[in-house]
Design a protein around this motif. Structure first.
Motif: not given
Lengths: 114, 116
Positions: B13-14, B17-19
């Motif tokens: 992920l950068k 960002q979300s996940m």
């Protein structure tokens, strides 16, 4: 506060030698004690557990552990180590709560020399 | 039985960002847990759930959220990823019939997350 201490971060033993991994806990009530093993890149697998009764418990893969209330310890032992036992070992303590939460030690990495 | 399954296995992920990390168990366990594992630190509890619709914070909840709409699923949400969230995440489940009964936790294979 509840805590688990595994004094040895890293242990190296020769294949065929005996093994003892130390675990000390701090818990105010009757503890439930577990040993888990984690092979590289894998999740945790239960080796054995102690809830009550006989203080010497047998687990999978030839492991055993002894609960010593007077010493607040739950050390893991194996009489003859195999190269496949190389892994990280975690001791954990839980108790009579309604959450099932466990507190884990920081782990001991076992290296086995041929 | 597949036990506890986690997806994805690995993600980059950068920052910002979300996940969502997915966790599913097919053992009809009522209790579920999310841990993070950092080198030399053991496992730290992020969130846990004692049943559908019930969640609570663990030791290190900041930066994460969870939900438990079904018995089987317990997703972990990262809203604004930070480098400090680089870790290996494990989901676990257990079954307790009685309050105060401590049962074995079964673990998934883990999700390795790298935040850059």
């Amino acid at each position: 506060a509840q805590s688990v201490t595994q004094p040895d971060i890293h242990i190296t033993v020769s294949e065929g030698a005996s093994l003892e991994l130390r675990c000390n806990y701090s818990y105010g009530a009757t503890p439930y004690l577990f040993w888990y093993v984690q092979s590289p890149g894998q999740g945790l697998q239960l080796l054995l557990k102690y809830f009550s009764g006989d203080t010497l418990v047998q687990g999978i893969k030839g492991f055993e552990a002894e609960f010593k209330r007077s010493q607040s310890s739950f050390n893991l032992r194996k009489p003859s180590v195999h190269w496949s036992d190389a892994a990280e070992y975690f001791c954990a303590v839980g108790g009579s709560s309604n959450t099932g939460k466990l507190i884990f030690g920081q782990g001991t990495t076992l290296q086995v020399k041929p | 039985n597949a036990g506890v399954t986690q997806t994805p296995k690995f993600r980059i992920l950068k920052i910002g960002q979300s996940m969502t990390l997915q966790c599913t168990q097919d053992m009809n366990h009522n209790y579920m847990y999310w841990y993070r594992q950092d080198p030399g630190m053991g496992l730290k509890l992020i969130y846990y759930s004692v049943g559908a619709g019930i969640t609570d914070k663990g030791e290190v909840p900041n930066g994460y959220n969870v939900s438990r709409s079904t018995t089987e699923d317990f997703p972990l949400r990262l809203e604004l990823a930070a480098p400090s969230q680089t870790s290996v995440y494990f989901c676990a489940s257990s079954y307790s019939r009685l309050a105060g009964e401590q049962e074995t936790q079964y673990f998934g294979p883990g999700t390795r997350l790298l935040v850059l």
